[in-house]
Design an enzyme around this catalytic site. Structure first.
Site, PDB file in Angstrom:
ATOM      1  N   ILE A 434      41.937  46.782  48.614  1.00 42.13           N
ATOM      2  CA  ILE A 434      42.487  45.848  49.609  1.00 42.13           C
ATOM      3  C   ILE A 434      43.993  46.035  49.793  1.00 42.13           C
ATOM      4  CG2 ILE A 434      42.590  43.391  50.272  1.00 42.13           C
ATOM      5  CD1 ILE A 434      39.765  44.646  50.191  1.00 42.13           C
ATOM      6  N   HIS A 697      39.366  37.863  40.767  1.00 50.77           N
ATOM      7  CA  HIS A 697      40.071  36.680  40.273  1.00 50.77           C
ATOM      8  C   HIS A 697      39.879  36.479  38.783  1.00 50.77           C
ATOM      9  CE1 HIS A 697      39.329  36.265  44.571  1.00 50.77           C
ATOM     10  NE2 HIS A 697      40.538  35.741  44.599  1.00 50.77           N
TER      11      HIS A 697
HETATM   12  N1  GLN Z   1      46.960  43.492  51.061  1.00 45.49           N
HETATM   13  C1  GLN Z   1      47.093  42.290  50.281  1.00 45.49           C
HETATM   14  C2  GLN Z   1      46.871  42.617  48.826  1.00 45.49           C
HETATM   15  O1  GLN Z   1      46.086  43.474  48.543  1.00 45.49           O
HETATM   16  C3  GLN Z   1      46.091  41.253  50.697  1.00 45.49           C
HETATM   17  C4  GLN Z   1      46.139  40.039  49.829  1.00 45.49           C
HETATM   18  C5  GLN Z   1      45.441  38.855  50.401  1.00 45.49           C
HETATM   19  O2  GLN Z   1      44.791  38.957  51.403  1.00 45.49           O
HETATM   20  N2  GLN Z   1      45.570  37.732  49.791  1.00 45.49           N
HETATM   21  O3  GLN Z   1      47.435  41.975  47.958  1.00 45.49           O
HETATM   22 ZN    ZN Z   2      42.015  38.467  49.837  1.00 49.07          ZN
END
Ligand code: GLN
Ligand code: ZN
Length: 758
Positions: A434, A697
């Site tokens: 992500i 998490h």
């Molecule tokens: N690109 C961000 C990360 O990887 C996205 C975090 C989020 O959406 N909370 O930290």
């Molecule tokens: Zn997220």
């Protein structure tokens, strides 16, 4: 005469004293008596602040060690079974945070704020039993200091309405039990004073939602009873964040003493004045914004109050904050670095107290001291200055927005995806992450030292590059398909961009409680937003130069930047979002021109901006989607746009998500298996989806086998060509060893699935 009213006050402390002592207690550095002591000092200080500012109605029971909904669960004795053997502070904090044997209770957002409450757990067998200790003690505590408070409670209907019903039984079937407990509490309260009345404020913010007739029918039942318990108790029902006209109509026919309404975020409350007038109820008029940080315009406030007093007799009006001040920072006093002009436009909680007193004095025509008169003059001056300040207006940007011709990508998804698949040559179940990788102590130290001018720019950048080198080579080694640079240069996904954009300001101490001991420090958007220079291009380009694989660029989307900031109040939010979108679109274009072929525009907080009333949702969705589309509009046919959302529930908004027109969306479904993914299939969602396959998490490393199962479950719902494989959010809060093992397992799991099935 009593003229002004504060719904509630922040409790974390002007220097986050409560946060600090709680965290010491949790890590066993101090015992609970220390927490109690600090709490007492804070309460005392907060009461005195309000007293000094001439607030007539000051609250007790607005303090909390963690959260008021949790306090209410204790007050009502509705303790979930698994905590049965615990008591006092151990019970309290176990419910909030879990312990070795029990998982914590769920936590969720308080309406459309960034405050989170602990969700009550209700089932058929829930029992209720009064535990009035905190409420009574806090009242006495204030009284000993010479302050007679009103008592804040969460209303019965809001309490049950916001609970989770564990067995699908009717949550409101318990309403009589809750009312019984409150009745008993009110009897105890009535005995706190021998002669004299006590005001009890029931917060019923649930009344600002679109309620069905069943819930509406409870209102009269509940308040007919509670407002009749004792002749020396005056019951206030307060609502906030929107209008509550349906409920107000009913409440005026109950024996309550006063109704608290929010005229800032619920302008339609004006419609309620007619029936309040006929009922002779007292109106607690929320005219000072409890949600935003701009200095009130005294002239406008007094005008609004005059408008109200055309219908309601002045004797029946009390001037108030629109909501609790919990949602704004404590004080401006510690802001030493903030530009003085911008600072002169702001009012945090303690400054709002002074506004309240001045505005009510003006409105009621009371005598003003010399100092007060000059404060009022200054206020008029400052508001004038703000309107014409060159800091706020950027003609170039206003013109650019007027001249905009392209609002979305020119190519259709069907055409784009064909070109992209050909170009990228990914087959299916493509692996990625992500964006962020672990924020190590070294990385934080590096940023801090650079900000404090302790190290040179070169040293700072060397350190970041080293991190990117390691991050890229690790991802290459384990065989991930689409790589990221890891975001080591970012403190926070909004602050990082805000710091590089004109129109944003940052504070040193403007903390707002988010949950428990956690606070956030949102940026302030005070003026037109402009991006002068690229913000991310150098780092992404550097990362791309280190690998043959595709590196995905990382940006934060306009709606998220907006929703996580304090936004100027002199322009509609949709227009502010559009300015941010324009800035992000320039970054998208620069990235693609620098050879970056995949760009992710995160919209973590897209869902958070949803209005509380159904009638306003369409408008929000329209401009939120439009501005996201504007931000990605320069992307060429072979530039692949990703987005990420920190949610899993898309049932109500799936069509809106599709309309955002990203090529790939990654979402947070790891904890729900494939259950929540089904909606994507049901509506025939076309674009590609990366349902997070493991929960970031928690520090737990999921096994290969587990992830193989998870992927196979996803494949039962969506075809392999449509699926991406990734964790369910950014990895910045995790540690390297966990991340390395988890991602290795993830890649291996994909290889196994591919081998055994295809
Ligand atoms: N690109 C961000 C990360 O990887 C996205 C975090 C989020 O959406 N909370 O930290
Ligand atoms: Zn997220």
């Amino acid at each position: 005469m009593q003229k002004n009213y504060v719904l509630g006050f922040p409790r974390i402390g002007e220097k986050r004293e409560l946060k600090k002592v709680l965290e010491k207690y949790w890590s066993k550095q101090v015992d609970f008596s220390e927490v109690k002591y600090v709490a007492q000092q804070l309460k005392k200080r907060h009461w005195n602040y309000q007293k000094k500012a001439n607030v007539d109605f000051i609250s007790s029971n607005d303090f909390s060690y963690y959260d008021n909904m949790l306090d209410t669960t204790i007050l009502l004795g509705a303790i979930p079974k698994r905590f049965e053997n615990l008591k006092d502070e151990e019970l309290y904090f176990a419910m909030a945070r879990g312990n070795d044997n029990c998982v914590a209770m769920e936590m969720t957002k308080w309406f459309n704020t960034n405050y989170h409450y602990i969700v009550p757990e209700i089932s058929k067998d829930t029992t209720f039993k009064l535990n009035s200790k905190k409420v009574i003690e806090e009242y006495k505590e204030a009284k000993e200091l010479g302050i007679k408070t009103k008592i804040n409670l969460i209303g019965a209907i809001t309490y049950l309405g916001l609970s989770n019903n564990l067995d699908n039984s009717d949550k409101f079937s318990h309403i009589n039990n809750v009312v019984e407990v409150y009745k008993e509490l009110l009897s105890q309260i009535s005995e706190l004073e021998d002669d004299g009345e006590i005001v009890v404020q029931f917060d019923e913010p649930l009344f600002v939602k679109d309620l069905d007739s069943k819930v509406l029918s409870l209102i009269k039942r509940v308040y007919d009873v509670l407002a009749n318990v004792s002749s020396n108790i005056k019951v206030v029902v307060s609502t906030y964040f929107e209008h509550s006209n349906e409920a107000s109509k009913i409440l005026v026919n109950t024996p309550i003493w006063a109704l608290g309404l929010d005229f800032i975020h619920g302008s339609k409350n004006i419609e309620a004045l007619e029936f309040i007038k006929n009922s002779n109820k007292v109106l607690i008029a929320g005219v000072i914004d409890g949600r935003n940080i701009w200095k009130s315009n005294f002239e406008e406030k007094v005008e609004l109050l005059e408008e109200i007093s055309k219908v309601i007799n002045k004797d029946n009006i009390i001037v108030s904050t629109s909501s609790s001040l919990l949602h704004v920072p404590f004080t401006l006093s510690y802001e030493e670095k903030l530009d003085t002009e911008i600072k002169s436009w702001l009012a945090f909680a303690t400054e709002k107290l002074k506004e309240l007193s001045l505005i009510s004095k003006q409105f009621f025509g009371l005598n003003l001291t010399l100092e007060e008169s000059s404060s009022i003059k200054r206020n008029i001056e400052e508001n004038k200055q703000r309107k014409i300040s060159t800091k706020i207006h950027n003609i170039k940007i206003q013109k650019e927005l007027e001249d905009l011709k392209v609002f979305q990508r020119v190519d259709k998804f069907e055409d784009r995806i064909k070109v992209q698949r050909e170009f990228f040559k990914y087959d299916f179940l493509t692996t990625t992450t992500i964006g962020s990788f672990p924020q190590t102590p070294q990385i934080r130290e590096n940023r801090k030292s650079y900000k404090a001018n302790l190290i040179s720019k070169d040293t700072y950048e060397e350190e970041i590059k080293k991190y990117i080198d390691d991050c890229i080579s690790f991802q290459d080694e384990i065989g991930l398909d689409v790589l990221v640079h890891g975001e080591p240069e970012r403190n926070d996904m909004v602050e990082y961009f805000g710091e590089m954009l004109d129109g944003f300001a940052f504070t040193q101490n403007a903390w707002v409680q988010s949950y428990g001991s956690r606070c956030v420090k949102p940026p302030l958007i005070y003026g037109d937003i402009n991006r002068e220079n690229p913000m991310t291009v150098e780092w992404i380009k550097y990362a791309q130069s280190k690998t043959k694989k595709i590196v995905k660029g990382m940006l934060t989307g306009p709606v998220t930047i907006l929703n996580w900031s304090f936004v100027r109040d002199d322009k509609p939010r949709s227009q502010v979002a559009q300015q941010i979108a324009l800035a992000i679109s320039k970054e998208v274009d620069d990235l693609q021109n620098a050879g970056i072929k995949m760009i992710q525009v995160d919209e973590a907080a897209f869902k958070e901006g949803y209005p509380l009333r159904i009638e306003n949702i369409k408008t929000y969705e329209q401009w939120a989607v439009d501005n996201f589309k504007l931000s990605i509009s320069p992307a060429k046919i072979d530039t692949q746009i990703h987005t990420h959302m920190c949610y899993s529930e898309f049932n109500d908004i799936i069509k809106t998500i599709e309309a955002m027109d990203a090529d790939v969306i990654s979402i947070e479904t790891a904890r729900s298996g494939n259950r929540l993914l089904k909606i994507f299939k049901e509506v025939g969602y076309k674009q590609e989806v990366g349902p997070g396959i493991y929960d970031i998490h928690s520090p737990r490393v999921p096994s290969v086998k587990e992830m193989v199962n998870q992927i196979e479950e996803l494949l039962e719902v969506l075809p392999k060509e449509q699926l991406w494989i990734n964790p369910d959010c950014g990895l910045k809060t995790r540690k390297w060893p966990e991340v390395k093992q988890s991602l290795k397992n993830m890649v291996e799991a994909v290889q196994i699935v591919k081998k055994t099935n295809y």
